[in-house]
Enzyme design. Structure first.
Site, PDB file in Angstrom:
ATOM      1  N   ARG A 154      38.962  52.019  -0.508  1.00  8.59           N
ATOM      2  CA  ARG A 154      37.629  51.684  -1.019  1.00  8.59           C
ATOM      3  C   ARG A 154      36.949  52.950  -1.517  1.00  8.59           C
ATOM      4  NH1 ARG A 154      34.616  50.942   2.664  1.00  8.59           N
ATOM      5  NH2 ARG A 154      35.988  50.927   4.468  1.00  8.59           N
TER       6      ARG A 154
ATOM      7  N   TYR B   1      42.335  47.781  -5.807  1.00  8.09           N
ATOM      8  CA  TYR B   1      42.495  47.935  -4.354  1.00  8.09           C
ATOM      9  C   TYR B   1      41.749  46.826  -3.607  1.00  8.09           C
ATOM     10  CZ  TYR B   1      41.987  49.343   0.400  1.00  8.09           C
ATOM     11  OH  TYR B   1      41.992  49.305   1.772  1.00  8.09           O
TER      12      TYR B   1
ATOM     13  N   LYS C 209      34.922  42.253   1.420  1.00  9.62           N
ATOM     14  CA  LYS C 209      33.774  43.114   1.743  1.00  9.62           C
ATOM     15  C   LYS C 209      32.551  42.766   0.887  1.00  9.62           C
ATOM     16  CE  LYS C 209      36.350  45.410   4.559  1.00  9.62           C
ATOM     17  NZ  LYS C 209      36.185  45.237   5.998  1.00  9.62           N
TER      18      LYS C 209
ATOM     19  N   HIS D 127      30.966  43.009  10.523  1.00 12.03           N
ATOM     20  CA  HIS D 127      32.305  43.593  10.394  1.00 12.03           C
ATOM     21  C   HIS D 127      32.974  43.540  11.768  1.00 12.03           C
ATOM     22  CE1 HIS D 127      34.746  47.384   8.997  1.00 12.03           C
ATOM     23  NE2 HIS D 127      35.384  46.270   8.724  1.00 12.03           N
TER      24      HIS D 127
ATOM     25  N   SER E 137      36.450  50.752   9.957  1.00 10.46           N
ATOM     26  CA  SER E 137      37.743  50.471   9.323  1.00 10.46           C
ATOM     27  C   SER E 137      38.847  51.319   9.955  1.00 10.46           C
ATOM     28  CB  SER E 137      37.666  50.789   7.833  1.00 10.46           C
ATOM     29  OG  SER E 137      36.563  50.136   7.277  1.00 10.46           O
TER      30      SER E 137
ATOM     31  N   CYS F 225      40.246  51.260  12.895  1.00  8.42           N
ATOM     32  CA  CYS F 225      40.075  51.711  14.287  1.00  8.42           C
ATOM     33  C   CYS F 225      40.648  50.694  15.266  1.00  8.42           C
ATOM     34  CB  CYS F 225      38.609  51.959  14.598  1.00  8.42           C
ATOM     35  SG  CYS F 225      37.962  53.447  13.848  1.00  8.42           S
TER      36      CYS F 225
ATOM     37  N   ASP G 294      38.570  40.906  11.080  1.00  9.11           N
ATOM     38  CA  ASP G 294      37.747  41.828  10.286  1.00  9.11           C
ATOM     39  C   ASP G 294      36.291  41.384  10.092  1.00  9.11           C
ATOM     40  OD1 ASP G 294      37.661  44.282   8.815  1.00  9.11           O
ATOM     41  OD2 ASP G 294      37.630  43.159   6.947  1.00  9.11           O
TER      42      ASP G 294
ATOM     43  N   ARG H  57      48.901  48.727   3.173  1.00  8.14           N
ATOM     44  CA  ARG H  57      48.404  47.477   3.758  1.00  8.14           C
ATOM     45  C   ARG H  57      49.431  46.354   3.717  1.00  8.14           C
ATOM     46  NH1 ARG H  57      42.772  47.321   5.562  1.00  8.14           N
ATOM     47  NH2 ARG H  57      41.982  49.384   5.043  1.00  8.14           N
TER      48      ARG H  57
END
Ligand code: OXD
Ligand code: MN
Length: 593
Positions: free
Chosen positions: A69, A197, A206, A226, A248, A250, A277, A375
């Site tokens: 991002r 992306y 998002k 989130h 993000s 974690c 998420d 990813r």
């Protein structure tokens, strides 16, 4: 097609701007998926992986400059700057439409414009929101097909005239100097150009489910967060649901899919995954907080995922998965740092280069085969721990909210806030060391309230006020906790084993929610007693638990300075309650010194 006039007019207008050669309406069928996969393979966008070993799986490589991002190119475009707040980049709607419009102009010449009708949340649920994404990218269509409920069922909703978020996307020339991710909350519109992306291009994720939805949620009286959602089934069969926010990369996916460790005193726990998420949470008629996962898939970080760290994710990605920027092996399977199986001797790395394990760069550093933010995109329905309640229109009731981040030295393994208002302060003062999920300085500590810094679509001062208001509206508030799996000792070794063992901490959290266990009051909140967390079968170094739960008032007072600098950015708009909590914490810490 549709009978929704507003939609037809908008598509016509966008087609005049982008000038595609053709327009294609996605119906979401399996036949369509297979046809688009084939087209993507023919055009070199996807590579078909070994269909015996990885059925339904494909491989994709992004442009080298398009791997995460780009928060500095992401804008909230409200009429006035204050509404967007100091937490967002701001541009006026006029300027943003003009700037991005210049790049969109003619950007789909020679290309097809795909029309993707999608629903975030189960189609027709009172939680759900409909969006329509226009895109020039087959990769985006195939990812949206996994990440959202997409196609005919949603077109039927649109035919009924439901409101929808207008999402315009074009990869254009993937030039970072001509890349913008623009949000227009007042127009319920998103314009994203110049990136393919996931976080920039799958606009349901998002952009809609957090930035636009947080704005809608503020107006409608709910929360767009989130957060992962998971169910912890007790040995007696009762399920407690938890929502947890971490920045993000974690470990939200790992926690949401946890496998209970061996040796717990109370055996027979089972974890149910609802989401990894995003959580949309509403107050139901019982006055409690209920949550749905608006997504239908997982767009997870590949490196580090294996059958020890996350057995459920490792199983989930064995079929119907799109892998992006991982290592392509010569047998047409994939690999990443921390993957199961043998380290391959060679392959094609995320940059498309021949790669050999153990290669080093001119500084002597190991060269990654997979990008650290590579990813997998996989349907959550393929996860062995998936809960059947992902489809429940009213969601699941939330017993506990957990905030967490990466803090090597400060925060204890777990603590509980004193009440909702204090819990909001705990969330608002979250900070974490940065990861590869965003371009920027990996490892630097940044304040990331509620893990929403990059995703809150309006002034965070108002967002904190909204959280406080939600607490006042609930008859029963979930308890709010903070966890830190990442605390290290003086040699920088992690003190806590993490992964499945995190259930030991969840067990304490749930016992607190059910008033089953005592806790010790400290200046920052309640922590477990020395025997509060079940440690049977776990070989921790001597006094590790003491270090994990240690609270150093001097370090916390130092932290307060950074918090006050952060709060100051919001001026008078910051709710007074947060300064009250700040003052009360400072007093408690000074008394403890
Ligand atoms: C994500 C992120 O992809 O937070 O979920 O970056
Ligand atoms: Mn995320």
């Amino acid at each position: 097609m549709t009978s929704n006039k507003q939609l037809l007019e908008w598509i016509e207008e966008m087609a005049q701007l982008c000038k595609p050669d053709s327009i294609y309406w996605c119906d979401g069928s399996v036949e369509e998926k297979e046809r688009l996969q084939q087209e993507a393979v023919d055009k070199g966008i996807l590579l078909e992986l070994d269909q015996e070993k990885l059925p339904g799986c494909f491989y994709h490589q992004t442009a080298l400059n398009d791997v995460a991002r780009t928060e500095h190119l992401t804008f909230i475009c409200t009429p006035d700057k204050e509404t967007a707040g100091p937490n967002n980049n701001w541009m006026s709607p006029e300027e943003a439409y003009k700037k991005a419009g210049g790049i969109f102009d003619g950007s789909m010449k020679g290309r097809t414009m795909f029309v993707i009708p999608f629903s975030m949340g189960p189609v027709g649920s009172p939680f759900s929101k409909v969006g329509v994404q226009l895109t020039d990218s087959i990769y985006v269509v195939l990812n949206m097909r996994i990440m959202t409920r997409m196609g005919k069922a949603v077109t039927n909703e649109l035919d009924k005239g439901v409101d929808f978020t207008k999402c315009l996307h074009c990869t254009a020339d993937l030039d970072v100097d001509r890349r913008f991710i623009m949000h227009f909350p007042q127009d319920n519109t998103i314009w994203s150009v110049g990136s393919g992306y996931g976080g920039n291009a799958l606009l349901g994720k998002k952009c809609l489910s957090l930035r636009i939805a947080s704005h809608i949620a503020q107006n409608e009286g709910w929360l767009a967060e989130h957060m992962l959602i998971m169910g912890v089934e007790h040995p007696n069969g009762y399920v407690d649901y938890i929502a947890a926010a971490f920045p993000s990369a974690c470990g939200k996916t790992n926690l949401a899919m946890l496998i209970p460790p061996k040796g717990l005193k109370r055996e027979g726990y089972r974890i149910w995954t609802i989401g990894d998420d995003i959580a949309w949470m509403r107050i139901d008629s019982d006055g409690a907080l209920w949550a749905v996962n608006p997504e239908a898939g997982c767009f997870g970080v590949a490196p580090g995922t294996n059958s020890k760290t996350n057995p459920n994710a490792a199983a989930m990605v064995q079929r119907d998965t799109i892998f992006t920027n991982v290592v392509l092996k010569s047998d047409k399977t994939v690999w990443w740092e921390g993957c199961d199986g043998q380290v391959p001797h060679n392959g094609i790395d995320w940059q498309g280069k021949t790669w050999k394990h153990g290669m080093i760069d001119t500084n002597g550093n190991y060269i990654n085969g997979a990008h650290p933010n590579s990813r997998f995109t996989a349907p959550i329905a393929n996860c062995p721990s998936v809960s059947h309640r992902i489809e429940h229109h009213n969601g699941v009731p939330i017993s506990a909210i957990i905030f967490g981040g990466r803090r090597a030295h400060l925060a204890p393994l777990v603590y509980e806030s004193f009440n909702w208002q204090h819990g909001v302060f705990v969330g608002a003062t979250m900070a974490s060391e940065m990861t590869a999920a965003q371009s920027g300085a990996v490892g630097k500590v940044r304040r990331d309230p509620m893990a929403m810094l990059p995703f809150c679509g309006y002034n965070m001062a108002d967002y904190f006020g909204h959280w406080l208001k939600m607490g006042r509206m609930m008859a029963r508030t979930p308890k709010i906790f903070n966890v830190n799996w990442f605390r290290t000792d003086e040699n920088n070794n992690f003190l806590w084993p993490g992964y499945g063992e995190n259930l030991r901490v969840l067990e304490w959290i749930i016992d607190r929610c059910n008033n089953k266990v005592q806790a010790i009051e400290t200046p920052i909140g309640y922590v477990p007693a020395s025997d509060g967390i079940d440690m049977t079968g776990l070989n921790l170094q001597a006094d590790a638990m003491k270090q994990l739960l240690n609270i150093n008032p001097a370090n916390w007072l130092e932290e307060l300075k950074d918090i006050s600098e952060f709060f100051d950015k919001f001026g008078d708009r910051l709710p007074k309650e947060l300064w009250d909590e700040y003052a009360a914490l400072e007093k408690r810490l000074r008394t403890a010194m």
